[in-house]
Write an enzyme that holds these catalytic residues in place. Structure first.
Site, mmCIF file in Angstrom:
data_model
loop_
_atom_site.group_PDB
_atom_site.id
_atom_site.type_symbol
_atom_site.label_atom_id
_atom_site.label_comp_id
_atom_site.label_asym_id
_atom_site.label_seq_id
_atom_site.Cartn_x
_atom_site.Cartn_y
_atom_site.Cartn_z
ATOM 1 N N LEU A 65 0.855 -1.178 0.000
ATOM 2 C CA LEU A 65 0.000 0.000 0.000
ATOM 3 C C LEU A 65 0.891 1.227 0.000
ATOM 4 C CD1 LEU A 65 -2.692 -0.794 2.750
ATOM 5 C CD2 LEU A 65 -2.972 -0.992 0.271
ATOM 6 N N ASP A 66 0.384 2.348 -0.519
ATOM 7 C CA ASP A 66 1.106 3.609 -0.404
ATOM 8 C C ASP A 66 1.387 3.889 1.070
ATOM 9 O OD1 ASP A 66 0.919 3.989 -3.124
ATOM 10 O OD2 ASP A 66 -0.660 5.504 -3.002
ATOM 11 N N GLN A 67 2.478 4.589 1.331
ATOM 12 C CA GLN A 67 2.846 4.914 2.710
ATOM 13 C C GLN A 67 1.713 5.629 3.442
ATOM 14 O OE1 GLN A 67 6.364 7.348 3.028
ATOM 15 N NE2 GLN A 67 6.432 7.266 5.251
ATOM 16 N N ALA A 68 1.020 6.534 2.766
ATOM 17 C CA ALA A 68 -0.013 7.339 3.421
ATOM 18 C C ALA A 68 -1.329 6.594 3.615
ATOM 19 C CB ALA A 68 -0.268 8.608 2.605
ATOM 20 N N THR A 69 -1.499 5.456 2.948
ATOM 21 C CA THR A 69 -2.741 4.689 3.009
ATOM 22 C C THR A 69 -2.703 3.702 4.167
ATOM 23 O OG1 THR A 69 -2.941 4.846 0.608
ATOM 24 C CG2 THR A 69 -4.281 3.184 1.689
#
Length: 226
Positions: A65-69
């Site tokens: 997953l994206d870091q921010a997700t």
């Protein structure tokens, strides 16, 4: 067959929440802001995979997953399970759904039907790591979505998302292209929309796939924390 389990208490050493554990796989709840795998530089070595391997030495990366997700991440417990799960992702046999809060009003179909965003995505080389919609260089990218409701007080909509392809930043790019960026998105939202949330309001809330060990159809859920 639903297989979602109550969150276990995070391990003292790893700070991870494990929703499911067996001899073939782990289902982990990734917090926002944590990388899935190590990045470049000494400040980017703390990540989900290393925390998992500190608690389960055989844990193997399957997807990211994206870091921010935030939300559900699978890890395999042996090379054969990793191969099977990786192949299932490649063949789009793993079904994923996300929840997001976006700016503005998204029209809600009266029967709750899904709509599809079909816009090709390419790397924006001059503004890396950003991605952009590009009809000439972009790779085919499809996202299904449906509005879960509009909040006039905050001028925002809750939306359920189902990516049919797996391009980098796909959900974020597609929603921004519709004119409804995800709140808190530091890459694709305006400064004002970034400031409306302390984090990216995007959460991987549901996974369904064939279990790599038993062949049984399993589903896991993680309610969005926003």
């Amino acid at each position: 067959m639903p297989q979602s389990e109550p969150d276990r208490a995070p391990g003292a050493a790893t700070g991870l929440q494990c929703l499911h554990e067996d001899s073939h796989l782990l289902v982990l709840a990734k917090p926002p802001g944590l990388l899935c795998v190590p990045g470049r530089g000494p400040d980017k070595q703390d990540c989900l995979s290393r925390r998992a391997q500190a608690q389960w030495a055989d844990a193997l990366v399957v997807h990211r997953l994206d870091q921010a997700t935030s939300g559900l991440v699978l890890m395999a417990r042996n090379p054969e399970a990793q191969r099977r799960l990786g192949r299932a992702f490649e063949l789009r046999q793993v079904h994923k759904r996300y929840l997001a809060v976006v700016a503005g009003a998204l029209a809600q179909a009266p029967d709750g039907a899904w709509s599809t965003i079909d816009l090709p995505i390419a790397a924006d080389w001059e503004r890396r790591p950003l991605r952009t919609i590009d009809p000439h260089r972009g790779k085919p990218s499809q996202t299904r979505w449906r509005s879960l409701g509009y909040d006039a007080a905050t001028d925002s909509s809750r939306v359920e998302l189902e990516p049919l392809t797996g391009r980098t930043h796909q959900l974020r790019v597609h929603l921004a292209a519709l004119g409804h960026p995800i709140l808190g998105d530091a890459l694709y939202a305006s400064t004002a929309l970034q400031a409306r949330a302390a984090r990216l309001l995007l959460h991987a809330q549901w996974l369904a796939f064939e279990h790599p060990g038993t062949g049984q159809w399993v589903e896991f859920t993680s309610p969005a924390p926003f």
